[in-house]
Design a protein around this motif. Structure first.
Motif, short mmCIF file in Angstrom:
data_model
loop_
_atom_site.label_atom_id
_atom_site.label_comp_id
_atom_site.label_asym_id
_atom_site.label_seq_id
_atom_site.Cartn_x
_atom_site.Cartn_y
_atom_site.Cartn_z
N UNK A 122 -47.55 -8.48 -10.13
CA UNK A 122 -46.82 -8.34 -8.88
C UNK A 122 -46.58 -9.72 -8.27
N UNK A 123 -45.39 -9.88 -7.71
CA UNK A 123 -45.04 -11.11 -7.02
C UNK A 123 -44.82 -10.74 -5.56
N UNK A 124 -45.64 -11.34 -4.69
CA UNK A 124 -45.52 -11.07 -3.25
C UNK A 124 -44.66 -12.13 -2.59
N UNK A 125 -43.83 -11.67 -1.67
CA UNK A 125 -43.00 -12.60 -0.89
C UNK A 125 -43.28 -12.33 0.58
N UNK A 126 -43.85 -13.33 1.25
CA UNK A 126 -44.06 -13.25 2.68
C UNK A 126 -43.18 -14.31 3.32
N UNK A 127 -42.09 -13.86 3.92
CA UNK A 127 -41.10 -14.78 4.46
C UNK A 127 -41.72 -15.74 5.47
#
Length: 154
Positions: free
Chosen positions: A39-44
């Motif tokens: 999983x690749x998480x993106x937290x802007x």
């Protein structure tokens, strides 16, 4: 030269460092033969906190999603599947990455639905509506038959 963009700071720096991190994580995933999903998480918020306010319109969620999909294509040599997981947040997302042959059936089904052209979606909606109308007519006819039998029977 002032015309050459600085890829190590500001919006470009945030995108470049995110791309490098994703590429490194996916290379590790690629070399691990016992792992078939990651999983690749993106937290802007955390990705743009070092970007000057006047440049933040250049670093959107869509830009970071594109970077992930691009890296999945590149590192996975077009054999991996990336799918955004459902979320309630607009500034944080998770993209699941699956190695070839290890995509769960429900994810594959959702991806295939998303790939349907608009006219096919319309056609499937039309077929469902038609089937529903046919079922309603049958139900109405059987109700009429029962009602007539009840009237005649009295």
């Amino acid at each position: 030269n002032d015309l050459t963009p600085d890829l190590t700071s500001g919006a470009a720096g945030a995108i470049t460092s995110f791309r490098e991190k994703v590429a490194a994580d996916l290379e590790k995933f690629k070399s691990d033969n016992s792992t078939f999903a990651t999983k690749v998480s993106i937290s802007l918020a955390s990705l743009v906190n070092s970007v000057p306010i006047e440049e933040r319109d250049k670093v959107t969620m869509d830009v970071f999603k594109y970077v992930v999909y691009e890296q999945v294509e590149e590192v996975g040599m077009d054999k991996w599947i990336a799918a955004k997981e459902p979320t309630d947040f607009i500034d944080e997302i998770v993209i699941a990455v699956y190695k070839e042959g290890h995509v769960p059936a429900d994810v594959l089904e959702d991806l295939n639905k998303a790939d349907l052209p608009a006219e096919l979606k319309g056609l499937s909606r039309h077929m469902a509506d038609t089937q529903s109308k046919i079922a309603q007519r049958k139900d109405k006819r059987s109700s009429e038959v029962i009602m007539k039998q009840n009237i005649v029977g009295k």
